[in-house]
Design an enzyme around this catalytic site. Structure first.
Site, PDB file in Angstrom:
ATOM      1  N   THR A   1      10.101  20.129   9.300  1.00  0.00           N
ATOM      2  CA  THR A   1      10.862  19.063   8.909  1.00  0.00           C
ATOM      3  C   THR A   1      12.363  19.561   9.064  1.00  0.00           C
ATOM      4  OG1 THR A   1      10.470  19.241   6.584  1.00  0.00           O
ATOM      5  CG2 THR A   1       9.325  17.602   7.907  1.00  0.00           C
TER       6      THR A   1
ATOM      7  N   LYS B   1      16.106  17.961  10.371  1.00  0.00           N
ATOM      8  CA  LYS B   1      17.321  17.807   9.728  1.00  0.00           C
ATOM      9  C   LYS B   1      18.567  18.514  10.406  1.00  0.00           C
ATOM     10  CE  LYS B   1      14.679  18.776   5.426  1.00  0.00           C
ATOM     11  NZ  LYS B   1      14.505  19.966   4.612  1.00  0.00           N
TER      12      LYS B   1
ATOM     13  N   HIS C   1      -1.800  19.353   6.612  1.00  0.00           N
ATOM     14  CA  HIS C   1      -0.443  19.817   6.677  1.00  0.00           C
ATOM     15  C   HIS C   1      -0.582  21.284   7.480  1.00  0.00           C
ATOM     16  CE1 HIS C   1       2.283  17.332   4.428  1.00  0.00           C
ATOM     17  NE2 HIS C   1       1.319  17.070   3.918  1.00  0.00           N
TER      18      HIS C   1
ATOM     19  N   LYS D   1       6.468  32.293  10.305  1.00  0.00           N
ATOM     20  CA  LYS D   1       7.801  31.752  10.845  1.00  0.00           C
ATOM     21  C   LYS D   1       8.665  32.674  11.425  1.00  0.00           C
ATOM     22  CE  LYS D   1       7.691  28.105   6.979  1.00  0.00           C
ATOM     23  NZ  LYS D   1       8.025  26.756   7.660  1.00  0.00           N
TER      24      LYS D   1
ATOM     25  N   LYS E   1      14.236  28.415   5.697  1.00  0.00           N
ATOM     26  CA  LYS E   1      12.849  27.947   5.419  1.00  0.00           C
ATOM     27  C   LYS E   1      12.130  28.936   4.516  1.00  0.00           C
ATOM     28  CE  LYS E   1      12.426  27.814   9.921  1.00  0.00           C
ATOM     29  NZ  LYS E   1      11.699  26.402   9.964  1.00  0.00           N
ATOM     30  N   ARG E   2      10.977  28.589   3.975  1.00  0.00           N
ATOM     31  CA  ARG E   2      10.162  29.583   3.485  1.00  0.00           C
ATOM     32  C   ARG E   2      10.171  30.796   4.110  1.00  0.00           C
ATOM     33  NH1 ARG E   2       7.779  28.433  -1.750  1.00  0.00           N
ATOM     34  NH2 ARG E   2       6.912  30.548  -1.628  1.00  0.00           N
TER      35      ARG E   2
HETATM   36  C1  LIG Z   1      13.160  20.769   4.655  1.00  0.00           C
HETATM   37  C2  LIG Z   1      13.131  21.985   3.993  1.00  0.00           C
HETATM   38  C3  LIG Z   1      11.941  22.881   3.750  1.00  0.00           C
HETATM   39  C4  LIG Z   1      11.218  22.945   5.321  1.00  0.00           C
HETATM   40  O1  LIG Z   1      11.764  23.679   6.058  1.00  0.00           O
HETATM   41  P1  LIG Z   1      10.865  23.850   7.298  1.00  0.00           P
HETATM   42  O2  LIG Z   1      11.942  24.640   8.333  1.00  0.00           O
HETATM   43  O3  LIG Z   1      10.379  22.808   8.144  1.00  0.00           O
HETATM   44  O4  LIG Z   1       9.834  24.724   6.989  1.00  0.00           O
HETATM   45  C5  LIG Z   1      11.768  23.625   2.793  1.00  0.00           C
HETATM   46  N1  LIG Z   1      12.556  23.828   1.735  1.00  0.00           N
HETATM   47  C6  LIG Z   1      13.581  22.858   1.649  1.00  0.00           C
HETATM   48  C7  LIG Z   1      14.333  23.269   0.346  1.00  0.00           C
HETATM   49  C8  LIG Z   1      13.763  21.899   2.479  1.00  0.00           C
HETATM   50  O5  LIG Z   1      14.982  20.929   2.199  1.00  0.00           O
END
Ligand SMILES: *Cc1c(COP(=O)(O)O)cnc(C)c1O
Length: 812
Positions: free
Chosen positions: A652, A656, A356, A550, A544-545
């Protein structure tokens, strides 16, 4: 299932009355939720049993997806959707004066994961069940999940997430299937008659692993797979022995707690491997309980060991469960009498591994001393695997010490989990095309040279059932009315929407849906945060985190810059925007916490300054989680995916947003590259350095953040505002750490380097947003091309290329 709404109502009322002794009017919201959930679970049970029996009778090959994290999100709504009773239940409840969406909110969101990796595992389970594939999740039942995030004076404060304080209605405890896991002790060996060594394991500490099973309901089919979460408990024998030995109850309690600590809490670090003993215990606990139970169920089939790989696939989500490799070897050899060569072949043919990340700080390695003392027999096996692997390398590359040292599993006093995972499995996959290329050409080049056939790409995906059908029902209806419902089973068919490019009423409808979602989100933000946001403004979302790579900081500096521009020229013509953030920082990650504090400060300044707050607003929503993501994403216009190129393996979140019609503002990183490939330059906003440019800078060592600072007065101005008295800083040392990271330490993530190009891209976004029809068209193209990113596509590829499993046809 319910034949109609009336039947549902009557069953629901009996459930309330008989199970809880309440009526619709006397029950609390949580009781009502519990009654509804309980009723739905009873309905699930029949198919759950049937699925399980079917798999046994037909001896279908089973996939076991080992993951330290499953970020499932709330289950009620999704189960109703997949069981095809969502509208019926909603209407029935409505008749009784109850709101389904309010009841859904009563469920606690189980935060058994950090972020993307755990959420991917959850999407995969949904796809496996929905595609009639026999695949199950194996994870840990943490008593405390991901911490609850609060802001005090703009700073992150972590509170424990005791999610089990409210009963988790979906789980079933199965003590009769408990497994004993052993830690510590020592190993002695004796030679048997045939010269074979027998290993005896003594003075170990036994711990019971109790499975808690959660049903995973497929979409409109009869499949109900299992997410099995293991919980640590002391064994009775061990407890009695201890009590006798210590002769004191106090010791017993202490001992009990120390054992239960194994499944006590989730490590809240995203992208860093901590190297703590308890974490290694957690990993082995999951692995040993899981592998033992898999071996047990294989044995009921009465087949020779050589057919194990035809009946079981063990997949490891990153290296955290990599000990499945030596654990399966241990069981086959020590307990089942299989010889090394055969055990090795069985193991390799059963295990597969997903990588990953290429961030070096995230690569797991464990000190040899720790592994040896905690898991003596496992260490012996790892050592032997390493020995044999290095000998094989020596035969292929005689004298190439450098290469062999580089590839060894045990080296420099460390056990390298990625190396173990690669050597012990038949498939290694990256999670987006660019990421897999980076693995093959750079990070794992020498392994790729050694095992070229093992490496493959599986671009990540998301389940369109949760992220589109459940999160955005109005958009779902609009799509189905436009192109029929085939896209639900075959999300690739969303491309049919491309025929609607000239359909003005349809484009208007998409716009109205987005607008309605934005109004809903605005109301919620007003209620929960007390911030008034303008639904007509661009909703620009960065969730995101929180991590340096990022680059939330790039977004923040840009907002500071906008603020400065507006202050110096109040007549500036700017398209109104609301910047949304959501992000948790690992508790020990100081820099990330500083960035949170800075963004909260910016929000405070911007939102309260009448000169600017008609044009820009900043909302940092606390406690980012799956349920919050489901609220925000359907209401967003712009999806911030601005990691430094080469650093985000896939992402991911980006998928979305795209599926919900937001336009990506992003770098050529991770799966953004594939989004770009699908929608083309006109339908997203790409900026910043490309991966090869980043590597060029690395090679030449020629990046100087100071030079950017000196040449770009916008950068200079905003950075100076961090450390001098300014609207954003009380001066002194408050944000010195950020300033230093950017200038003194030469800006590890090229934030300043990409600043100018980010500003330009943001300008383009503002311009384009004003041309409503054009924008809606771009949004349509994104939705239309997003089907590729359904996790159904991803899982079909895993099933075909890695696991070699087919759809189970005995289930409808
Ligand atoms: C989809 C998702 C992530 C991943 O987000 P990225 O933008 O790809 O880092 C992290 N936390 C939650 C709660 C998510 O639903």
């Amino acid at each position: 299932m319910f034949s109609d709404k009336e039947e549902f109502k009557s069953e629901f009322k009996s459930q309330l009355e008989e199970k809880l002794g309440k009526t619709v009017t006397t029950a609390s919201d949580f009781d009502t939720y519990r009654a509804l959930g309980g009723l739905i679970r009873e309905k699930i049970n029949k198919n759950w049993l049937k699925t399980d029996q079917g798999y046994r009778e037909n001896k279908n090959k089973q996939v076991y997806y080992f993951s330290m994290e499953f970020l499932m999100g709330r289950l009620l709504g999704n189960n109703l959707l997949n069981m095809n009773v969502l509208s019926l239940v909603e209407d029935g409840l409505d008749d009784l004066g109850l709101s389904l969406s309010e009841l859904e909110e009563k469920e606690s969101d189980p935060g058994l994961g950090n972020g993307g990796l755990g959420r991917l595992a959850a999407c995969f389970l949904d796809s496996l069940a929905s595609l009639n594939l026999a695949g199950h999740g194996y994870g840990l039942r943490y008593k405390y999940g991901m911490f609850d995030q609060h802001f005090i004076d703009g700073k992150q404060v972590e509170l424990p997430d005791y999610w089990l304080s409210k009963e988790f209605i979906w789980e079933v405890r199965r003590p009769e299937e408990a497994i004993e896991v052993r830690f510590g002790g020592h190993v002695s060996s004796t030679k048997g008659e045939n010269g074979k060594l027998h290993f005896k394991y003594e003075d170990y500490e036994p711990i019971n692993a109790i499975p808690y099973d959660v049903p995973v309901v497929g979409y409109h089919n009869e499949t109900v797979n299992t997410l099995r979460l293991w919980s640590a408990e002391p064994t009775i024998e061990n407890t009695v022995a201890k009590a006798e030995k210590e002769g004191e109850f106090g010791h017993f309690l202490q001992h009990k707690r120390s054992l239960e600590a194994i499944s006590e809490f989730l490590y809240p670090d995203d992208s860093t491997a901590e190297g703590k003993e308890l974490r290694l215990k957690q990993e082995y606990f999951l692995v040993s309980a899981g592998v033992q139970s898999i071996v047990q169920s294989f044995e009921t089939l009465g087949l020779p060991w050589s057919s194990f790989p035809e009946k079981a696939a063990l997949h490891i989500n990153d290296t955290h469960p990599a000990l499945v490799i030596p654990e399966l070897m241990r069981i086959l050899m020590d307990e089942k009498g299989v010889g090394w060569e055969e055990a090795w072949e069985i193991t390799q043919n059963s295990v597969s591994y997903t990588n990953h990340t290429t961030l070096s700080e995230a690569l797991e390695s464990w000190p040899v001393g720790l592994v040896r003392s905690l898991l003596p027999r496992i260490f012996m096996i790892i050592d032997e695997i390493n020995e044999r692997f290095c000998q094989a390398l020596w035969r292929t590359y005689p004298g190439d010490f450098d290469r062999i040292a580089d590839l060894a599993i045990v080296a420099d006093g460390q056990v390298k989990m990625a190396h173990l995972s690669i050597v012990g499995s038949h498939s290694i996959n990256g999670v987006a095309k660019l990421h897999t290329e980076i693995l093959k050409k750079r990070e794992m080049k020498r392994f790729y040279d050694t095992f070229p056939d093992r490496f493959n790409n599986k671009t990540n995906g998301i389940t369109h059932r949760r992220w589109l059908m459940h999160a955005n029902r109005p958009l779902t209806s609009a799509i189905t009315e436009a192109i029929g419902e085939d896209w639900i089973r075959q999300p690739g068919q969303l491309t049919k929407l491309l025929n609607r490019k000239d359909d003005l009423p349809f484009l208007d409808r998409l716009h109205d849906i987005k607008q309605k979602n934005k109004i809903d989100l605005s109301n919620w933000v007003q209620e929960t945060q007390g911030i008034a946001v303008d639904p007509e403004s661009i909703f620009d979302v960065h969730i995101k985190r929180l991590h340096g790579y990022k680059r939330q900081l790039l977004n923040a500096l840009h907002i500071m810059h906008l603020y400065n521009e507006l202050k110096s020229d109040p007549t500036l013509d700017i398209v109104p925007r609301t910047f949304f953030f959501g992000a948790k920082a690992a508790p020990s990650y100081h820099f990330a916490k500083k960035v949170i504090q800075l963004i909260n400060r910016i929000a405070d300044v911007v939102n309260h300054d009448p000169d600017v707050n008609e044009y820009i607003k900043v909302v940092f929503l606390p406690n980012y989680s799956v349920s919050i993501a489901e609220r925000i994403i359907p209401a967003s216009n712009v999806s911030e995916q601005i990691s430094m190129a080469t650093k985000e393996a896939s992402g991911t979140g980006n998928m979305k947003f795209m599926m919900n019609g937001a336009l990506t503002l992003g770098t050529m990183d991770g799966a953004n590259v594939e989004i770009h490939e699908l929608v083309g330059d006109d339908n997203l906003y790409i900026f910043g350095l490309r991966s090869d440019e980043v590597w060029d800078y690395y090679r030449n060592g020629s990046y100087s953040s100071k030079a950017v600072y000196e040449n770009d007065q916008r950068v200079r101005h905003t950075l100076d505002q961090l450390i001098h008295y300014s609207p954003f800083s009380k001066g002194e040392t408050e944000f010195q750490e950020i300033y230093d990271a950017l200038l003194t330490y030469n800006d590890e993530y090229f934030v300043l380097k990409d600043f100018a190009s980010y500003v330009l891209a943001q300008k383009k976004v503002s311009q384009d947003y004003q041309r409503k029809r054009q924008w809606n068209l771009k949004s349509l193209v994104n939705i239309a091309q997003s089907g590729v990113f359904s996790s159904d596509r991803t899982i079909q590829e895993y099933a075909r290329d890695i696991w070699d499993i087919q759809r189970v046809t005995t289930l409808k």
